[in-house]
Scaffold this motif. Structure first.
Motif, PDB file in Angstrom:
ATOM      1  N   GLU A   1      15.313  25.665  19.079  1.00 26.40           N
ATOM      2  CA  GLU A   1      15.160  24.250  19.426  1.00 26.40           C
ATOM      3  C   GLU A   1      13.739  23.783  19.118  1.00 26.40           C
ATOM      4  O   GLU A   1      13.536  22.709  18.522  1.00 26.40           O
ATOM      5  CB  GLU A   1      15.472  24.024  20.905  1.00 26.40           C
ATOM      6  CG  GLU A   1      16.944  24.029  21.259  1.00 26.40           C
ATOM      7  CD  GLU A   1      17.180  23.716  22.727  1.00 26.40           C
ATOM      8  OE1 GLU A   1      16.185  23.710  23.500  1.00 26.40           O
ATOM      9  OE2 GLU A   1      18.334  23.477  23.116  1.00 26.40           O
TER      10      GLU A   1
ATOM     11  N   HIS B   1      12.484  20.935  16.324  1.00 25.15           N
ATOM     12  CA  HIS B   1      11.651  19.779  16.659  1.00 25.15           C
ATOM     13  C   HIS B   1      10.404  19.750  15.770  1.00 25.15           C
ATOM     14  O   HIS B   1      10.000  18.685  15.286  1.00 25.15           O
ATOM     15  CB  HIS B   1      11.250  19.818  18.127  1.00 25.15           C
ATOM     16  CG  HIS B   1      12.304  19.317  19.063  1.00 25.15           C
ATOM     17  ND1 HIS B   1      12.791  18.021  19.024  1.00 25.15           N
ATOM     18  CD2 HIS B   1      12.979  19.944  20.071  1.00 25.15           C
ATOM     19  CE1 HIS B   1      13.709  17.865  19.957  1.00 25.15           C
ATOM     20  NE2 HIS B   1      13.843  19.008  20.609  1.00 25.15           N
TER      21      HIS B   1
ATOM     22  N   VAL C   1      17.902  15.761  17.853  1.00 23.67           N
ATOM     23  CA  VAL C   1      18.643  16.402  18.941  1.00 23.67           C
ATOM     24  C   VAL C   1      19.234  17.711  18.417  1.00 23.67           C
ATOM     25  O   VAL C   1      20.334  17.732  17.856  1.00 23.67           O
ATOM     26  CB  VAL C   1      19.771  15.488  19.462  1.00 23.67           C
ATOM     27  CG1 VAL C   1      20.497  16.166  20.632  1.00 23.67           C
ATOM     28  CG2 VAL C   1      19.232  14.138  19.877  1.00 23.67           C
TER      29      VAL C   1
ATOM     30  N   ARG D   1      19.496  24.440  25.966  1.00 22.95           N
ATOM     31  CA  ARG D   1      19.436  23.451  27.045  1.00 22.95           C
ATOM     32  C   ARG D   1      19.828  22.052  26.561  1.00 22.95           C
ATOM     33  O   ARG D   1      20.566  21.336  27.236  1.00 22.95           O
ATOM     34  CB  ARG D   1      18.026  23.431  27.631  1.00 22.95           C
ATOM     35  CG  ARG D   1      17.848  22.512  28.831  1.00 22.95           C
ATOM     36  CD  ARG D   1      16.474  22.672  29.436  1.00 22.95           C
ATOM     37  NE  ARG D   1      16.262  24.047  29.878  1.00 22.95           N
ATOM     38  CZ  ARG D   1      15.091  24.486  30.345  1.00 22.95           C
ATOM     39  NH1 ARG D   1      14.048  23.675  30.401  1.00 22.95           N
ATOM     40  NH2 ARG D   1      14.981  25.744  30.738  1.00 22.95           N
ATOM     41  N   THR D   2      19.342  21.654  25.395  1.00 24.76           N
ATOM     42  CA  THR D   2      19.666  20.330  24.869  1.00 24.76           C
ATOM     43  C   THR D   2      21.164  20.188  24.642  1.00 24.76           C
ATOM     44  O   THR D   2      21.765  19.146  24.929  1.00 24.76           O
ATOM     45  CB  THR D   2      18.917  20.072  23.543  1.00 24.76           C
ATOM     46  OG1 THR D   2      17.508  20.193  23.768  1.00 24.76           O
ATOM     47  CG2 THR D   2      19.222  18.684  23.001  1.00 24.76           C
TER      48      THR D   2
ATOM     49  N   GLN E   1      22.954  19.510  27.908  1.00 21.98           N
ATOM     50  CA  GLN E   1      22.847  18.118  28.332  1.00 21.98           C
ATOM     51  C   GLN E   1      23.750  17.215  27.495  1.00 21.98           C
ATOM     52  O   GLN E   1      24.431  16.330  28.021  1.00 21.98           O
ATOM     53  CB  GLN E   1      21.386  17.660  28.209  1.00 21.98           C
ATOM     54  CG  GLN E   1      20.427  18.400  29.127  1.00 21.98           C
ATOM     55  CD  GLN E   1      18.971  18.086  28.822  1.00 21.98           C
ATOM     56  OE1 GLN E   1      18.643  17.476  27.803  1.00 21.98           O
ATOM     57  NE2 GLN E   1      18.086  18.513  29.711  1.00 21.98           N
TER      58      GLN E   1
END
Length: 254
Positions: free
Chosen positions: A166, A170, A185, A197-198, A201
């Motif tokens: 992740e 980014h 995302v 984690r993303t 969500q």
């Protein structure tokens, strides 16, 4: 089940390729039965050779210098399995977004300039991540917790490999997405099924929306999402391993 009704027959093969005495007897009988039932002329020495070579040369058919283990099989870049697995997960997530009436666009990065297109910042583009937010550039990735640069941490911290990927996504895509007015995302899953984690969500929000539309519970929809994605991942991993095993045996037969 009465143990007296069965004959215990241990089949033992040493890693060097040597066979136990009872194993040899069993294989001789097996070769005879195969010949009688199928008519195949497969000699006993041929069967021994196949097994011995398979034990000693358990390597990837595409990468002769790599051992044929589960980690390599699901991360091997040759043969197209990595791409097929990624696309299958991407398409399932796209379908969930479409069912949630999010108006998703597949492979939105395909129309970008050459430099931006190489980073592929949007497997799926969603016009609005949430009310009033920027369009979401969904980047689907699969990573392995058994990679040498994360193995020690992944053995202690669950999801460490997904979290590392992740951060890398980014770093690679935030600037480009910002220039395009998008929000990066990354949806990352480890090869053994743990999502980042993303992703947790994101799926939670999608489940809430789907639950409201279908008059079902969020838990039910979330189970459906994870269940479908897990099935795709497991099948793709098994297909990758079996393809390399089958190809290896084909080469050995030749």
């Amino acid at each position: 089940m009465d143990p007296n009704m069965y004959l215990f027959a241990p089949v033992v093969i040493e890693t060097s390729g040597l066979f136990g005495r009872q194993t040899l007897s069993f294989l001789k009988d097996l070769a005879c039965r195969v010949r009688k039932v199928s008519g195949e002329v497969k000699s006993f020495p041929y069967l021994l050779q196949r097994l011995a070579v398979a034990v000693q040369r358990g390597v990837c058919a595409y990468c002769p210098d790599k051992a044929l283990d589960a980690h390599h099989a699901v991360t091997c870049k040759f043969g197209g399995d990595v791409v097929a697995r990624h696309n299958a997960l991407r398409n399932a997530i796209f379908d969930f977004c479409k069912r949630a009436l999010l108006n998703p666009k597949l492979e939105a990065g395909a129309g970008l300039g050459h430099e931006r297109r190489l980073t592929r910042p949007a497997d799926i583009l969603i016009p609005s991540w949430s009310n009033g937010d920027k369009p979401a550039a969904i980047d689907v990735s699969i990573t392995s917790p058994l990679k040498s640069n994360i193995l020690s941490e992944a053995g202690v911290v669950a999801g460490a490999a997904a979290r590392q990927t992740e951060k890398r996504k980014h770093t690679c895509n935030d600037t480009i997405c910002s220039e395009l007015g998008w929000k990066c995302v990354p949806l990352v899953v480890e090869t053994f099924g743990a999502w980042g984690r993303t992703a947790g969500q994101f799926f939670g929000e999608r489940a809430s929306r789907l639950a409201a539309q279908s008059h079902s519970s969020k838990t039910t929809m979330l189970n459906n999402i994870y269940g479908r994605l897990s099935l795709i991942l497991v099948r793709a991993n098994a297909r990758a391993f079996n393809a390399r095993l089958a190809t290896t045996m084909d080469l050995l037969e030749g």
